[in-house]
Scaffold this active site. Structure first.
Site, PDB file in Angstrom:
ATOM      1  N   ARG A 102      24.581  23.968  40.275  1.00  0.00           N
ATOM      2  CA  ARG A 102      24.128  25.351  39.362  1.00  0.00           C
ATOM      3  C   ARG A 102      24.004  26.379  40.202  1.00  0.00           C
ATOM      4  NH1 ARG A 102      21.337  21.382  36.528  1.00  0.00           N
ATOM      5  NH2 ARG A 102      22.224  20.827  34.598  1.00  0.00           N
ATOM      6  N   LYS A 114      32.844  38.881  41.988  1.00  0.00           N
ATOM      7  CA  LYS A 114      33.609  38.340  41.176  1.00  0.00           C
ATOM      8  C   LYS A 114      34.293  36.861  41.738  1.00  0.00           C
ATOM      9  CE  LYS A 114      35.463  41.894  38.157  1.00  0.00           C
ATOM     10  NZ  LYS A 114      36.689  42.685  37.836  1.00  0.00           N
ATOM     11  N   GLU A 153      44.791  48.516  47.781  1.00  0.00           N
ATOM     12  CA  GLU A 153      43.460  48.941  47.313  1.00  0.00           C
ATOM     13  C   GLU A 153      42.457  49.955  47.956  1.00  0.00           C
ATOM     14  OE1 GLU A 153      42.441  47.248  44.905  1.00  0.00           O
ATOM     15  OE2 GLU A 153      43.246  45.188  44.695  1.00  0.00           O
ATOM     16  N   LYS A 195      32.837  50.679  46.344  1.00  0.00           N
ATOM     17  CA  LYS A 195      32.680  49.469  45.635  1.00  0.00           C
ATOM     18  C   LYS A 195      31.505  49.054  45.262  1.00  0.00           C
ATOM     19  CE  LYS A 195      34.251  45.075  44.194  1.00  0.00           C
ATOM     20  NZ  LYS A 195      35.616  44.219  44.135  1.00  0.00           N
ATOM     21  N   GLU A 231      30.857  44.489  34.536  1.00  0.00           N
ATOM     22  CA  GLU A 231      32.009  45.074  34.253  1.00  0.00           C
ATOM     23  C   GLU A 231      31.897  45.504  32.610  1.00  0.00           C
ATOM     24  OE1 GLU A 231      35.909  44.316  36.039  1.00  0.00           O
ATOM     25  OE2 GLU A 231      36.756  45.020  34.101  1.00  0.00           O
ATOM     26  N   ARG A 263      32.791  49.713  36.095  1.00  0.00           N
ATOM     27  CA  ARG A 263      33.461  48.865  36.883  1.00  0.00           C
ATOM     28  C   ARG A 263      34.876  48.731  36.776  1.00  0.00           C
ATOM     29  NH1 ARG A 263      31.407  43.274  40.011  1.00  0.00           N
ATOM     30  NH2 ARG A 263      33.237  42.970  40.979  1.00  0.00           N
ATOM     31  N   ASN A 311      39.968  49.221  38.525  1.00  0.00           N
ATOM     32  CA  ASN A 311      41.224  48.461  38.161  1.00  0.00           C
ATOM     33  C   ASN A 311      42.183  49.638  37.946  1.00  0.00           C
ATOM     34  OD1 ASN A 311      40.504  46.008  37.971  1.00  0.00           O
ATOM     35  ND2 ASN A 311      39.419  46.463  36.017  1.00  0.00           N
ATOM     36  N   HIS A 313      45.935  48.586  37.947  1.00  0.00           N
ATOM     37  CA  HIS A 313      45.886  47.234  37.700  1.00  0.00           C
ATOM     38  C   HIS A 313      46.875  46.996  36.481  1.00  0.00           C
ATOM     39  CE1 HIS A 313      43.351  47.135  41.224  1.00  0.00           C
ATOM     40  NE2 HIS A 313      43.387  45.970  41.112  1.00  0.00           N
ATOM     41  N   HIS A 361      49.506  44.365  36.947  1.00  0.00           N
ATOM     42  CA  HIS A 361      49.275  42.582  36.283  1.00  0.00           C
ATOM     43  C   HIS A 361      50.712  42.634  35.792  1.00  0.00           C
ATOM     44  CE1 HIS A 361      44.650  42.815  36.797  1.00  0.00           C
ATOM     45  NE2 HIS A 361      45.253  42.343  37.739  1.00  0.00           N
ATOM     46  N   HIS A 400      49.882  41.496  45.706  1.00  0.00           N
ATOM     47  CA  HIS A 400      48.924  42.358  44.738  1.00  0.00           C
ATOM     48  C   HIS A 400      48.478  43.639  45.183  1.00  0.00           C
ATOM     49  CE1 HIS A 400      45.733  42.802  41.962  1.00  0.00           C
ATOM     50  NE2 HIS A 400      45.010  43.251  42.884  1.00  0.00           N
TER      51      HIS A 400
HETATM   52  N1  GLY Z   1      38.408  43.971  41.975  1.00  0.00           N
HETATM   53  C1  GLY Z   1      38.067  44.526  40.845  1.00  0.00           C
HETATM   54  C2  GLY Z   1      36.340  44.270  40.646  1.00  0.00           C
HETATM   55  O1  GLY Z   1      35.795  43.675  41.629  1.00  0.00           O
HETATM   56  O2  GLY Z   1      35.932  44.618  39.642  1.00  0.00           O
END
Ligand code: GLY
Length: 383
Positions: A134, A156, A199, A241, A251, A255, A259, A262, A266, A280
């Site tokens: 957990r 993430k 990025e 960031k 998000e 956040r 993107n 993106h 994508h 990417h």
């Molecule tokens: N790569 C986008 C984020 O971490 O929200």
């Protein structure tokens, strides 16, 4: 949120603190941090001076001995699981293998797992740490530029769904420490490094015109290998960031600004089968250029902004246009349909990050499909 320190066994590094309450952590950026990892990680450990490292074969061949030595210098033993390299490792089978291995290594709640690699390893090992017992703590030691400026920071973690798409299975699980060793960037292929630059340039465009200007002046130097320029670019990207993640960790709003580019990216990644035809970060750079073109056509930003964005991307030697992607691409209609399958679609509406100027972006679902189609049709016409 950042400072510069030189602390004996810890070496010289810059710190960006990510103030997330009881999940707060430091991102330390500097040269030679892999070799000094033991001194940085030791304060996180209890009596058991041992860490379990998840890595991949390319990184292991280049850097695992250095990490082992760096940990041993602080009296820390290391066990390592070496996974195959590549995006296909972000799957249930490798997650299962990782979790069972960590259990077999008797990793307990107080122990620390180390993710040592690029974005794939960071996401996979972080997710494994998030579900093991957990949740156990983990340290990110990102070895690609993309991972240093983006995926290792912000918590993430996850794997891809074989049926539904990328990053659809995962958890928010913040690392306890991030060690971004800019020396390892020197071992990346030029294509890998430039992909990570996608990025980096994104940050200037989405929220910091001064950083965009810095990259206009110093981007080529950074791409050519200048360590001071690389260190500054990583630090400024991580600061930006961190600021956004602190405002919106899970998000719900801001956040999504991360993107920028993106939604286009994508669709292009899906159209190229998530293959080596498009990395990417390359898709992000191309996507940023398209997002600015769309913004200008919608009258949101000046007509000059897209040219400036494209000039910066090209000056750094990065892919910028659809014609830079090898092989055939599907029609504009098909690409927009692929966008509609993206996980960032909300209530069936396509979401874009658009720009009012360089350094000022916003999230919107209010974009006519025809406008997106016409931007892509024109871009495809140049192929
Ligand atoms: N790569 C986008 C984020 O971490 O929200």
């Amino acid at each position: 949120m950042s400072d510069i320190r030189s602390l004996g066994a810890l070496g010289t590094f810059q710190t960006v603190h990510v103030p997330l309450g009881d999940r707060a952590y430091d991102v330390r950026i500097g040269e030679g941090l892999v070799a000094l990892a033991g001194a940085h990680i030791a304060p996180l450990l209890g009596k058991k001076k041992r860490v379990c490292v998840i890595t991949e074969e390319n990184v292991a061949a280049l850097h695992l001995d250095t990490l082992r030595g760096g940990l041993a210098a602080a009296g820390i033993e290391m066990e390592a699981l070496v996974l195959p390299a590549g995006e296909s490792t972000k799957c249930w089978a490798e997650l299962n293998k990782s979790v069972e291995w960590l259990l077999a290594q008797k990793v307990e709640r107080k122990d620390v797992v180390v993710a040592f690699g690029g974005g794939v390893i960071g996401d996979l090992a972080g997710f494994a740490a998030s579900i093991l017992r957990r949740g156990v703590r983990f340290v990110q030691i990102p070895t690609s530029l993309l991972a240093q400026v983006d995926s290792s920071v912000g918590g993430k973690t996850g794997i891809n769904s074989p049926a539904a798409g990328k990053n659809l299975i995962g958890a928010f699980h913040q690392p306890s420490l991030v060690l971004a060793d800019v020396s390892v960037l020197g071992t990346l292929t030029s294509r890998d490094f430039l992909s990570g630059c996608g990025e980096v340039v994104k940050y200037g465009m989405l929220g910091d015109e001064a950083f965009f200007e810095w990259l206009e002046a110093n981007g080529p130097l950074m791409a050519a290998g200048d360590v001071a320029a690389r260190t500054y670019a990583v630090k400024r990207s991580v600061e930006m960031k961190a600021e956004i993640v602190v405002r919106d960790e899970t998000e719900q709003g801001d956040r999504a600004l991360l993107n920028l580019g993106h939604t286009f990216c994508h669709a292009l990644e899906a159209a190229t089968g998530y293959s080596d035809r498009l990395f990417h970060g390359e898709g992000v750079a191309i996507g940023c250029a398209l997002a600015y073109e769309l913004s200008a056509r919608l009258g949101l930003c000046s007509q000059e902004a897209p040219s400036r964005v494209r000039a910066q991307i090209k000056a750094m030697g990065m892919k910028c246009d659809l014609k830079d992607i090898e092989g055939d691409l599907p029609s504009a209609e098909a690409l927009v349909d692929l966008m509609a399958q993206d996980k960032k679609v909300l209530d069936g509406q396509l979401r874009f990050i658009l720009a009012r100027s360089i350094g000022e972006s916003f999230v919107t679902s209010d974009v006519p499909r025809e406008a997106v189609l016409s931007v892509i049709e024109d871009a495809l016409r140049e192929c």
